[in-house]
Scaffold this motif. Structure first.
Motif, short mmCIF file in Angstrom:
data_model
loop_
_atom_site.label_atom_id
_atom_site.label_comp_id
_atom_site.label_asym_id
_atom_site.label_seq_id
_atom_site.Cartn_x
_atom_site.Cartn_y
_atom_site.Cartn_z
N ARG A 2 1.05 -0.92 -0.12
CA ARG A 2 0.03 -0.10 0.24
C ARG A 2 1.11 1.23 0.01
O ARG A 2 1.63 1.62 0.73
N SER A 155 2.79 3.80 18.72
CA SER A 155 3.49 3.18 19.05
C SER A 155 4.83 3.71 18.44
O SER A 155 4.79 4.57 18.10
N ARG A 157 5.88 2.99 15.40
CA ARG A 157 5.88 3.31 14.01
C ARG A 157 5.04 5.33 13.80
O ARG A 157 6.56 6.10 13.39
N GLU A 206 -0.77 5.99 10.04
CA GLU A 206 -0.53 4.80 10.25
C GLU A 206 -1.51 4.10 10.29
O GLU A 206 -1.86 2.80 10.24
N GLN A 207 -2.73 6.01 10.64
CA GLN A 207 -4.21 4.62 10.70
C GLN A 207 -4.89 4.20 8.89
O GLN A 207 -5.75 3.33 8.65
N GLN A 209 -3.08 2.82 7.17
CA GLN A 209 -2.12 1.68 6.86
C GLN A 209 -1.09 1.61 5.75
O GLN A 209 -1.01 1.04 4.88
N ILE A 210 -0.32 3.23 5.80
CA ILE A 210 0.02 3.02 4.55
C ILE A 210 1.72 2.52 4.70
O ILE A 210 2.42 2.10 5.81
N ASP A 211 2.04 1.38 3.75
CA ASP A 211 3.62 0.67 3.79
C ASP A 211 4.57 1.22 3.28
O ASP A 211 5.64 1.18 3.35
N GLU A 306 -2.30 0.48 -4.41
CA GLU A 306 -1.85 -0.56 -4.18
C GLU A 306 -1.07 -0.49 -5.70
O GLU A 306 -1.58 -0.77 -7.00
#
Length: 307
Positions: A2, A155, A157, A206-207, A209-211, A306
């Protein structure tokens, strides 16, 4: 994988990043809840508004400071129309409110008594649609900001990203002004609104969900700005230092398009600077700056998908 892509065609600032991430699906309620862990909520209010910039609907994010954020007891709810929160003065005592037109489209007029005997009523024309110019004179030190973030219980991260971004700015300021990192005091970027921008960006990434994060080259604007130390070229020295190693794009826009906070977010988090990568697009967000330009929308676009 992502991936999030920062399309910085009109520059980048901390508040534009927050606005774009919210616009792309970030949760403002989650953001506000997580920011309360900093125990600073009595110092600010957050606003999220939909605005139209040259035909593009976007999200305008603002940090409104309350009187508790200031030692002088005066309320400075500036509305922060600081297109980019131009905090180039963070590492030093820039009260750039001495009637100077900083060329930054600050479009807010406020008069406050800093306790320095200057009751300056000034109107900044801070040039770039990014709100917050924080006239917070609490002057938080780099060390205090690190402690604030580490004690919040985020967290690994979120904490790691926020600390890395602040360190990037602190190192740039220290180098420019000839002081060690631990001795840097953030007169501007360390103030409430910029802490919110940097920690908030880490929370939303983070929320969402970025990779992986990639970015376009960063336009910095052109011309000159007037600050306490005199007339400086754009980009301001700290911003340019932060962007060392980052591709800068040519721009004919007069004024600053990239602020230290925005520059540091992209410099620290982007693993590549490139054209839009091949991806299946899942969401798009536009974060508005304050200033309106005649020929292009003053927004930051984020594209999530993606790869």
């Amino acid at each position: 994988m992502r991936t999030l892509y920062f399309d910085c065609f009109s520059g980048i600032s901390g508040d534009m990043v927050i606005g774009a991430l919210i616009d792309a699906g970030g949760d403002p309620v989650h953001l506000e809840t997580e920011l309360k862990k900093l125990n600073m909520e009595n110092e600010y209010e957050l606003t999220f508004n939909k605005v139209v910039k040259n035909g593009i609907t976007s999200t305008k994010f603002d940090v409104l400071l309350t009187s508790d954020a200031h030692d002088d007891g005066h309320s400075h709810n500036h509305g922060h129309s600081h297109d980019h929160e131009h905090n180039h003065n963070h590492g030093h005592s820039h009260d750039h409110d001495h009637g100077h037109d900083h060329g930054h489209n600050h479009s807010h007029e406020h008069s406050h008594d800093h306790g320095h005997g200057h009751n300056h009523s000034h109107e900044h024309s801070h040039d770039h649609g990014h709100h917050h110019h924080n006239h917070n004179h609490d002057h938080r030190s780099y060390k205090k900001i690190v402690e604030l973030i580490q004690s919040a219980g985020y967290s690994n991260r979120v904490e790691g990203n926020a600390l890395s971004i602040f360190k990037k700015i602190g190192q740039a300021e220290g180098k420019i002004h000839g002081v060690a990192l631990e001795d840097v005091h953030f007169h501007e970027v360390g103030a409430v609104d910029s802490i919110i921008d940097i920690v908030g960006a880490a929370i939303l990434l983070e929320q969402l969900q970025i990779d992986r994060i990639k970015s376009s080259a960063v336009p910095v604007g052109s011309g000159k700005i007037h600050i306490d130390h005199g007339i400086y070229p754009v980009p301001a020295p700290a911003t340019l230092e932060i962007l060392l190693g980052v591709p800068i794009a040519e721009s004919q826009v007069k004024g600053e398009l990239a602020t230290p906070t925005g520059a540091a977010i992209v410099a620290v988090l982007a693993e590549a600077f490139c054209t839009l990568p091949a991806m299946k697009v899942q969401s798009i967000g536009y974060g508005a700056g304050t200033k309106t330009f005649p020929k292009h929308p003053n927004v930051l676009r984020v594209i999530i998908g993606e790869e």
